[in-house]
Enzyme design. Structure first.
Site, PDB file in Angstrom:
ATOM      1  N   CYS A   1      79.095  53.567  46.796  1.00  0.00           N
ATOM      2  CA  CYS A   1      78.063  53.849  45.789  1.00  0.00           C
ATOM      3  C   CYS A   1      77.231  55.057  46.206  1.00  0.00           C
ATOM      4  CB  CYS A   1      77.131  52.643  45.620  1.00  0.00           C
ATOM      5  SG  CYS A   1      77.911  51.172  44.943  1.00  0.00           S
TER       6      CYS A   1
ATOM      7  N   PHE B   1     101.488  60.031  29.527  1.00  0.00           N
ATOM      8  CA  PHE B   1     100.993  59.457  30.782  1.00  0.00           C
ATOM      9  C   PHE B   1     100.548  58.017  30.500  1.00  0.00           C
ATOM     10  CE2 PHE B   1     100.032  64.001  30.601  1.00  0.00           C
ATOM     11  CZ  PHE B   1     100.700  64.484  31.715  1.00  0.00           C
TER      12      PHE B   1
ATOM     13  N   CYS C   1      89.717  61.029  33.680  1.00  0.00           N
ATOM     14  CA  CYS C   1      88.917  60.494  34.783  1.00  0.00           C
ATOM     15  C   CYS C   1      88.327  61.623  35.618  1.00  0.00           C
ATOM     16  CB  CYS C   1      89.761  59.574  35.663  1.00  0.00           C
ATOM     17  SG  CYS C   1      91.198  60.374  36.402  1.00  0.00           S
TER      18      CYS C   1
END
Length: 398
Positions: free
Chosen positions: A59, A264, A356
């Site tokens: 994080c 994809f 992404c």
């Protein structure tokens, strides 16, 4: 003496940035950097919920509230498009997955002082954080960490083990790499571990690929209402919540399209979400994912035709693409330069691009924009809660 300065935004790697361009670690928008270098917390600064924050590399943004993270996620997409000179139409509200919703993770285990440590690596280091709590993993995944620590505590000598945990329909799929298993006693110990903890599957990889040791029934993941065989190490969206948000968005954008090419395609995350109203061609290079998608479509009787093809080396050509009402693509982080070049030469009216990586997406978006496509809408998605990892769905029209 440098004057106090307010933190105005979060940079790509998670630092706070002042109006005059100074980067301040673990600062949130609204914080004030005092002249003496100390930080005065503002309204968007919160106490990190996890004891490991600041050390664990999992994080980067636990010190920021939800509003600050939502703004950060949206700005990553908007700034990436702006940096490539691409005009952005509608920006949908960012979707943030909740804490404790991650259904897959890559952890590491190592011997330290004769005791096992298991967790994510420290930021910028190979050292493993001995994870005693985690606010991002689904409870089913984190519950296995103490059990794995107990299992490895019986091992003698040094070891370094990679642990892949994935939440599938049948429970937790656990894949271990680098763990030496010798003799009947160690094998039986692992089988007893899998049974005692109700694992969906346990695989070992000694460097030649994953070998199932325990799998009471075939592991599956349900995509678009269809159970799909899940290959060990297969790709899933990080959270079911984020997957649902992305799928709902592209379904809305491609509503009315009778034929769609899903490029994809992986296991068929979007192919099965779109199939029914549309006939879908699902194109994927990874053979295990392709075969899983093909078999699932056949069993479910869905109008999904699976094609095995490497789109980096052999992208669909314009004359092939022109047969479809719409194209959806969800490439790896590197983007899809060659396939996008062929799309730019096609007559496809609608392109839904899921990404992404805002940087590679923006590069590809510029190529589409130069060919006459308009970036009509984008929706940022923060599946990796409290991390700097940003995903998005976008719609290009011509």
């Amino acid at each position: 003496m440098t004057q106090s300065s307010e933190i105005v935004r979060i940079a790509a790697k998670g630092d706070g940035v002042t109006a005059d361009g100074r980067h301040v670690p673990r600062a949130a928008p609204g914080d004030v950097l005092r002249a003496d270098g100390t930080l005065a917390p503002g309204q968007h600064h919160m106490a990190p919920p996890c004891r490991h924050f600041g050390t664990c590399g999992g994080c980067q943004l636990q010190h920021c509230d939800e509003a600050a993270i939502a703004r950060y996620v949206a700005e990553r997409v908007a700034f990436a498009a702006e940096g490539q000179g691409v005009a952005l139409g509608a920006m949908f509200a960012p979707h943030l997955s909740p804490p404790r919703s991650r259904r897959r993770c890559s952890l590491h285990a190592a011997s330290a002082g004769g005791k096992p440590v298991i967790g994510f690596r420290e930021a910028g280091s190979h050292r493993v954080v001995d994870m005693r709590e985690c606010h991002i993993l689904a409870p089913e995944l984190f519950a296995l960490v103490p059990a794995l620590r107990t299992l490895l505590a019986r091992r003698k000598g040094r070891y370094a083990v990679d642990i892949e945990l994935t939440l599938v329909d049948q429970g937790v799929d656990c894949a271990l790499s680098g763990l030496s298993v010798e003799g009947l006693a160690e094998t039986e110990e692992l089988l007893a571990f899998a049974q005692a903890h109700g694992l969906a599957r346990l695989t070992l990889d000694h460097g030649y690929g994953p070998e199932p040791m325990w799998e009471p029934e075939p592991a599956t993941v349900t995509l678009g209402g269809v159970p799909v065989g899940f290959p060990s190490g297969g790709f899933l969206q990080a959270t079911a919540d984020g997957e649902a948000a992305l799928a709902a968005t592209v379904r809305e954008w491609l509503a009315g399209c009778g034929t769609v090419a899903d490029l994809f395609a992986g296991l068929g995350t979007f192919a099965f979400a779109l199939a029914g109203p549309a006939k879908v061609l699902a194109v994927e290079a990874a053979r295990d994912a392709h075969l899983a998608c093909k078999a699932a479509a056949g069993r479910a009787g869905k109008p999904v035709h699976a094609m095995h093809r490497d789109l980096f080396r052999n992208p669909l050509q314009p004359e092939e693409l022109d047969r479809f009402d719409a194209v959806l693509l969800d490439p790896p982080r590197a983007g899809a330069r060659e396939q996008v070049a062929r799309l730019a030469e096609s007559t496809v009216a609608r392109i839904a691009y899921v990404s992404c990586n805002p940087a590679s997406w923006a590069r590809d978006a510029a190529q589409l924009a130069a060919a006459g496509y308009r970036l009509e809408a984008a929706r940022p998605v923060g599946q990796f809660v409290w991390s700097t990892h940003v995903e998005l769905a976008s719609l290009f029209v011509r």
